[in-house]
Design an enzyme around this catalytic site. Sequence first.
Site, PDB file in Angstrom:
ATOM      1  N   SER A  11       0.803  -1.288   0.045  1.00  0.00           N
ATOM      2  CA  SER A  11      -0.035   0.163  -0.183  1.00  0.00           C
ATOM      3  C   SER A  11       0.753   1.215  -0.032  1.00  0.00           C
ATOM      4  O   SER A  11       0.347   2.224  -0.362  1.00  0.00           O
ATOM      5  CB  SER A  11      -0.984  -0.081   1.374  1.00  0.00           C
ATOM      6  OG  SER A  11      -0.146  -0.060   2.260  1.00  0.00           O
ATOM      7  N   TYR A  42      -4.504  -0.024   3.840  1.00  0.00           N
ATOM      8  CA  TYR A  42      -5.175  -1.103   3.247  1.00  0.00           C
ATOM      9  C   TYR A  42      -5.789  -1.586   4.478  1.00  0.00           C
ATOM     10  O   TYR A  42      -6.959  -2.083   4.531  1.00  0.00           O
ATOM     11  CB  TYR A  42      -4.364  -2.010   2.611  1.00  0.00           C
ATOM     12  CG  TYR A  42      -3.975  -1.868   1.303  1.00  0.00           C
ATOM     13  CD1 TYR A  42      -4.267  -0.567   0.570  1.00  0.00           C
ATOM     14  CD2 TYR A  42      -3.408  -2.828   0.463  1.00  0.00           C
ATOM     15  CE1 TYR A  42      -3.988  -0.483  -0.902  1.00  0.00           C
ATOM     16  CE2 TYR A  42      -3.155  -2.712  -0.554  1.00  0.00           C
ATOM     17  CZ  TYR A  42      -3.454  -1.668  -1.467  1.00  0.00           C
ATOM     18  OH  TYR A  42      -3.125  -1.453  -2.824  1.00  0.00           O
ATOM     19  N   GLY A  43      -5.140  -1.359   5.901  1.00  0.00           N
ATOM     20  CA  GLY A  43      -5.498  -2.118   6.820  1.00  0.00           C
ATOM     21  C   GLY A  43      -6.809  -1.856   7.734  1.00  0.00           C
ATOM     22  O   GLY A  43      -7.250  -2.663   8.259  1.00  0.00           O
ATOM     23  N   CYS A  73       2.657  -7.078   1.358  1.00  0.00           N
ATOM     24  CA  CYS A  73       1.681  -6.424   2.481  1.00  0.00           C
ATOM     25  C   CYS A  73       0.934  -7.516   2.993  1.00  0.00           C
ATOM     26  O   CYS A  73       0.348  -8.713   2.315  1.00  0.00           O
ATOM     27  CB  CYS A  73       0.806  -5.577   1.324  1.00  0.00           C
ATOM     28  SG  CYS A  73      -0.541  -4.980   2.352  1.00  0.00           S
ATOM     29  N   ASN A  74       0.762  -7.641   4.095  1.00  0.00           N
ATOM     30  CA  ASN A  74       0.262  -8.524   4.945  1.00  0.00           C
ATOM     31  C   ASN A  74      -1.291  -8.552   5.017  1.00  0.00           C
ATOM     32  O   ASN A  74      -1.935  -9.495   4.572  1.00  0.00           O
ATOM     33  CB  ASN A  74       0.695  -8.505   6.681  1.00  0.00           C
ATOM     34  CG  ASN A  74       1.993  -8.993   6.773  1.00  0.00           C
ATOM     35  OD1 ASN A  74       2.048 -10.082   7.191  1.00  0.00           O
ATOM     36  ND2 ASN A  74       3.161  -7.912   6.738  1.00  0.00           N
ATOM     37  N   THR A  75      -1.760  -7.348   4.783  1.00  0.00           N
ATOM     38  CA  THR A  75      -3.130  -7.076   4.655  1.00  0.00           C
ATOM     39  C   THR A  75      -3.720  -7.643   3.201  1.00  0.00           C
ATOM     40  O   THR A  75      -4.506  -8.548   3.107  1.00  0.00           O
ATOM     41  CB  THR A  75      -3.585  -5.759   4.886  1.00  0.00           C
ATOM     42  OG1 THR A  75      -2.938  -5.035   5.842  1.00  0.00           O
ATOM     43  CG2 THR A  75      -5.146  -5.460   4.982  1.00  0.00           C
ATOM     44  N   THR A 185       4.252  -4.979   6.839  1.00  0.00           N
ATOM     45  CA  THR A 185       5.536  -4.593   6.276  1.00  0.00           C
ATOM     46  C   THR A 185       6.044  -3.225   6.658  1.00  0.00           C
ATOM     47  O   THR A 185       7.126  -3.034   6.186  1.00  0.00           O
ATOM     48  CB  THR A 185       5.505  -4.937   4.655  1.00  0.00           C
ATOM     49  OG1 THR A 185       4.530  -4.117   4.169  1.00  0.00           O
ATOM     50  CG2 THR A 185       5.572  -6.643   4.441  1.00  0.00           C
TER      51      THR A 185
END
Length: 268
Positions: A11, A42-43, A73-75, A185
């Site tokens: 993001s 994004y989260g 990106c984890n999300t 991240t």
Amino acid sequence: MSSLPIGIFDSGIGGLTVQRAIAKLLPHENTIYLGDTAHVPYGTKSRETVTRYSLDIADYLSQAGIKMLVVACNTASAYSIVKLRQLLSIPVIGVIEPGAQAAVEATKAGRIGVIGTEGTVRSGAYFDAIKKRDDKISVFLRACPLFVPLAEEGMLGNRIAALTALHYLKYFRDEPVDTLVLGCTHYPLLKEVIRDAMPEGTILIDSAEATAHEVQNQLISGGLLQTHITDKPKHSYYVTDSPERFMSVGESFLGEPFSDVKLVDLDG
Ligand code: DGL
């Protein structure tokens, strides 16, 4: 095919932690990085919205020509990796499985904390990824939504960042863990204040390195490793808003100037 770049997206600037780890481990690989700065964070957004953004980015990078997509990106990994894998014909690597694996290998006490965005925590993706590997491990999740704007602002080590870390991480006084996954991240950018807010000796897991190793493994197994050996690989950077801000925060983090950050319009 092997000379094509590796596509990487996040993001915003957080995914640079992954891009940097890939460039370090695989110094001959070209990369193309896209930070969706028009849509960060994004989260706090829904699964549908994050998936729509991820698919637009994958489409853009695929058209530019990439041999692999790294969802840095984890999300986006939590919400959209299944869909991305269904739609793309190239390997798609996320950050959650490598991060979970590294945490399971690191914990001695069998108590792992995971900090991430609201979306990542809500998705349960880390909980599932850790439990799948060892269901005796206890997992404690905590969303830390203010870390992302702090990182995007370049406020990485000041008093506001330190107080924010103390505020969120005091949760782990009641639920002690010996290993803490930086499940976003952006968070490695705040590693120092996070480390200071946790009990001494807590192992911090930054999935960037583990992800870079997964990229290496998949390039080897897919016969996609760069065969043109060069000391000057090409790293391109694209953002969907405010290249100047990305450059200045990114430079202070990477400690080296960005030659070029281009603005792209994914809707255009
Ligand atoms: N860096 C991203 C992650 O790993 C997204 C953070 C955000 O945009 O909220 O989840």
